[in-house]
Design a protein around this motif. Sequence first.
Motif, mmCIF file in Angstrom:
data_model
loop_
_atom_site.group_PDB
_atom_site.id
_atom_site.type_symbol
_atom_site.label_atom_id
_atom_site.label_comp_id
_atom_site.label_asym_id
_atom_site.label_seq_id
_atom_site.Cartn_x
_atom_site.Cartn_y
_atom_site.Cartn_z
ATOM 1 N N PRO A 40 0.829 -1.210 0.000
ATOM 2 C CA PRO A 40 0.000 0.000 0.000
ATOM 3 C C PRO A 40 0.863 1.259 0.000
ATOM 4 O O PRO A 40 1.858 1.340 0.717
ATOM 5 C CB PRO A 40 -0.801 -0.112 1.295
ATOM 6 N N ASN A 41 0.510 2.194 -0.821
ATOM 7 C CA ASN A 41 1.184 3.497 -0.920
ATOM 8 C C ASN A 41 2.629 3.415 -1.387
ATOM 9 O O ASN A 41 3.387 4.362 -1.201
ATOM 10 C CB ASN A 41 1.102 4.259 0.401
ATOM 11 N N LYS A 42 3.037 2.292 -1.953
ATOM 12 C CA LYS A 42 4.385 2.179 -2.521
ATOM 13 C C LYS A 42 4.285 2.395 -4.034
ATOM 14 O O LYS A 42 3.660 1.602 -4.737
ATOM 15 C CB LYS A 42 4.993 0.808 -2.235
ATOM 16 N N PRO A 43 4.876 3.494 -4.532
ATOM 17 C CA PRO A 43 4.743 3.795 -5.965
ATOM 18 C C PRO A 43 5.523 2.816 -6.837
ATOM 19 O O PRO A 43 6.502 2.208 -6.404
ATOM 20 C CB PRO A 43 5.317 5.208 -6.072
ATOM 21 N N PHE A 44 5.059 2.705 -8.076
ATOM 22 C CA PHE A 44 5.734 1.861 -9.055
ATOM 23 C C PHE A 44 5.473 2.407 -10.446
ATOM 24 O O PHE A 44 4.523 3.134 -10.687
ATOM 25 C CB PHE A 44 5.276 0.403 -8.940
ATOM 26 N N ASP A 45 6.368 2.069 -11.344
ATOM 27 C CA ASP A 45 6.229 2.412 -12.754
ATOM 28 C C ASP A 45 5.998 1.129 -13.530
ATOM 29 O O ASP A 45 6.472 0.056 -13.125
ATOM 30 C CB ASP A 45 7.496 3.076 -13.291
ATOM 31 N N ILE A 46 5.287 1.257 -14.649
ATOM 32 C CA ILE A 46 5.087 0.094 -15.504
ATOM 33 C C ILE A 46 5.475 0.435 -16.936
ATOM 34 O O ILE A 46 5.356 1.575 -17.370
ATOM 35 C CB ILE A 46 3.634 -0.426 -15.470
ATOM 36 N N LEU A 65 1.379 -5.656 -19.793
ATOM 37 C CA LEU A 65 2.575 -5.322 -19.032
ATOM 38 C C LEU A 65 3.817 -5.954 -19.633
ATOM 39 O O LEU A 65 3.809 -7.126 -20.023
ATOM 40 C CB LEU A 65 2.436 -5.789 -17.587
ATOM 41 N N LYS A 66 4.877 -5.171 -19.657
ATOM 42 C CA LYS A 66 6.181 -5.654 -20.105
ATOM 43 C C LYS A 66 7.150 -5.738 -18.926
ATOM 44 O O LYS A 66 7.974 -6.636 -18.859
ATOM 45 C CB LYS A 66 6.759 -4.735 -21.185
ATOM 46 N N ASP A 67 7.034 -4.769 -17.980
ATOM 47 C CA ASP A 67 7.921 -4.740 -16.825
ATOM 48 C C ASP A 67 7.301 -3.876 -15.729
ATOM 49 O O ASP A 67 6.465 -3.007 -16.011
ATOM 50 C CB ASP A 67 9.285 -4.189 -17.207
ATOM 51 N N VAL A 68 7.709 -4.121 -14.490
ATOM 52 C CA VAL A 68 7.285 -3.330 -13.344
ATOM 53 C C VAL A 68 8.541 -2.914 -12.582
ATOM 54 O O VAL A 68 9.429 -3.740 -12.351
ATOM 55 C CB VAL A 68 6.363 -4.114 -12.392
ATOM 56 N N LYS A 69 8.626 -1.632 -12.237
ATOM 57 C CA LYS A 69 9.769 -1.119 -11.463
ATOM 58 C C LYS A 69 9.229 -0.417 -10.226
ATOM 59 O O LYS A 69 8.402 0.475 -10.320
ATOM 60 C CB LYS A 69 10.571 -0.126 -12.303
ATOM 61 N N PHE A 70 9.691 -0.853 -9.065
ATOM 62 C CA PHE A 70 9.253 -0.255 -7.812
ATOM 63 C C PHE A 70 10.192 0.878 -7.441
ATOM 64 O O PHE A 70 11.401 0.729 -7.487
ATOM 65 C CB PHE A 70 9.185 -1.325 -6.716
ATOM 66 N N ILE A 71 9.619 2.023 -7.085
ATOM 67 C CA ILE A 71 10.383 3.237 -6.838
ATOM 68 C C ILE A 71 10.758 3.339 -5.355
ATOM 69 O O ILE A 71 9.984 3.072 -4.498
ATOM 70 C CB ILE A 71 9.561 4.472 -7.265
#
Length: 71
Positions: A40-46, A65-71
């Motif tokens: 929860p509340n952890k941003p990510f980019d896709i 989706l191709k990839d997920v990156k957690f910020i």
Amino acid sequence: MTLLENIFFGNKLKLKDERCNNIFEAIGFNMADFFHKFLPNKPFDIAYTLYEDTWDGDSVLKLKLKDVKFI
């Protein structure tokens, strides 16, 4: 975008975005391992590609989706 479901038998990750009264579904095949990294509340980019999903004569735009990156 929030985690919608994780389908282990198909090894799929499914996300849903409901901002601005629009709903976009994103599906990532062979990405079920990402499920436990969503907090929860952890941003990510896709990274994704847009595709048209047609079922029973109805078409909807979805994100693959191709990839997920957690910020």
